[in-house]
Design an enzyme around this catalytic site. Structure first.
Site, PDB file in Angstrom:
ATOM      1  N   HIS A 124       9.152  -8.561 -25.660  1.00 26.35           N
ATOM      2  CA  HIS A 124       8.399  -8.747 -26.896  1.00 26.35           C
ATOM      3  C   HIS A 124       7.928 -10.193 -27.040  1.00 26.35           C
ATOM      4  O   HIS A 124       8.738 -11.113 -27.116  1.00 26.35           O
ATOM      5  CB  HIS A 124       9.293  -8.362 -28.088  1.00 26.35           C
ATOM      6  CG  HIS A 124       8.605  -8.392 -29.400  1.00 26.35           C
ATOM      7  ND1 HIS A 124       9.147  -9.013 -30.501  1.00 26.35           N
ATOM      8  CD2 HIS A 124       7.412  -7.864 -29.799  1.00 26.35           C
ATOM      9  CE1 HIS A 124       8.316  -8.861 -31.527  1.00 26.35           C
ATOM     10  NE2 HIS A 124       7.271  -8.171 -31.128  1.00 26.35           N
ATOM     11  N   HIS A 174       0.908 -15.159 -32.481  1.00 26.40           N
ATOM     12  CA  HIS A 174       1.206 -13.996 -33.316  1.00 26.40           C
ATOM     13  C   HIS A 174       0.697 -14.110 -34.742  1.00 26.40           C
ATOM     14  O   HIS A 174       0.121 -13.169 -35.291  1.00 26.40           O
ATOM     15  CB  HIS A 174       2.713 -13.714 -33.347  1.00 26.40           C
ATOM     16  CG  HIS A 174       3.065 -12.547 -34.213  1.00 26.40           C
ATOM     17  ND1 HIS A 174       3.433 -12.688 -35.543  1.00 26.40           N
ATOM     18  CD2 HIS A 174       3.074 -11.220 -33.958  1.00 26.40           C
ATOM     19  CE1 HIS A 174       3.662 -11.492 -36.058  1.00 26.40           C
ATOM     20  NE2 HIS A 174       3.460 -10.585 -35.118  1.00 26.40           N
TER      21      HIS A 174
END
Length: 249
Positions: A30, A72
């Site tokens: 991730h 992100h």
């Protein structure tokens, strides 16, 4: 004879259930391996490769000067020494930004070169208007020997996925959802998606079975605690996003 039949069906039951429980899901790093290195950095991607993941997921935005960068958050504030929306910066300006841990924000180009076809790269279209430039960048890599199966395109922005699918009818797509995963089935079918990527807390034995019966793989995010990894594995998911990829071995 009766005893033998009972024994036979008992063994069948045990093997079927063991098969379900022991099915090994894909190990998906991730944002690289963000439990070890700052998320979405080259160091994090390299750490994920070192930990023998099957796939690496990163997030992309399109910035003011036209480059695709891997980050992100929509704003830089929490993870860097700079404030503001990442999409408002030029590449020249972003090169001066220091990410926590003394890293730099990488371009998608740099991440692809780092992954170097060693594992599948899951590119999450985090920002708007990322579909077309992402496709154009990938086409450059197809000419260098990469294949469409070296990539997986995903997003919570289903309109971006629709834009991507209109441009490319073959590349693997995964539909991200944080609500009831069954609500993503219609969009998944429309996009000819290979997977639906739900939040692990929304999964049940019933909806996992329903998603599988519709032909979708299930890559669930973000599962970090060993007990939770065990739980979703027993549900039969096909892949697990984890900040600590070594926990899936």
């Amino acid at each position: 004879m009766k005893t033998k039949l009972i024994l036979f069906f008992t063994l069948v039951f045990v093997f079927q259930n063991c098969g379900k429980v022991n099915k090994k899901p894909l190990n998906i790093g991730h944002r690289g391996a963000m439990g070890h290195e700052t998320e979405n950095t080259i160091a994090s991607v390299k750490k994920a490769l070192e930990l023998n993941v099957d796939m690496i997921e990163v997030d992309v935005f399109l910035i003011k000067s036209g480059e695709l960068v891997v980050f992100h958050d929509e704003i830089l504030d929490s993870l860097t020494d700079t404030k503001g929306k990442i999409e408002d910066f030029t590449w020249e300006e972003l090169q001066k930004v220091v990410v926590k841990g003394n890293h730099q924000i990488p371009t998608l180009d740099e991440v692809i070169e780092t992954v170097d076809k060693l594992v599948v790269l899951n590119i999450e279209l985090k920002g708007k208007n990322t579909a077309q430039p992402t496709l154009e960048l990938l086409e450059k890599y197809y000419q260098k020997g990469w294949t469409k199966e070296d990539f997986l395109i995903s997003s919570f922005l289903w309109d971006e996925l629709e834009s991507f699918r209109k441009l490319d009818n073959e590349i693997p797509i995964a539909v991200l959802t944080e609500e009831n995963p069954l609500d993503a089935i219609a969009t998944g079918k429309k996009l000819k998606a290979v997977a639906i990527n739900p939040w692990w807390k929304t999964l049940t034995e019933e909806n996992v079975e329903a998603l599988h019966s519709e032909g979708f793989q299930i890559y669930t995010y973000t599962v970090n605690e060993p007990k939770d990894i065990k739980s979703v594995t027993e549900l039969g998911v096909d892949g697990i996003f984890c900040n600590f990829p070594e926990r899936l071995h």
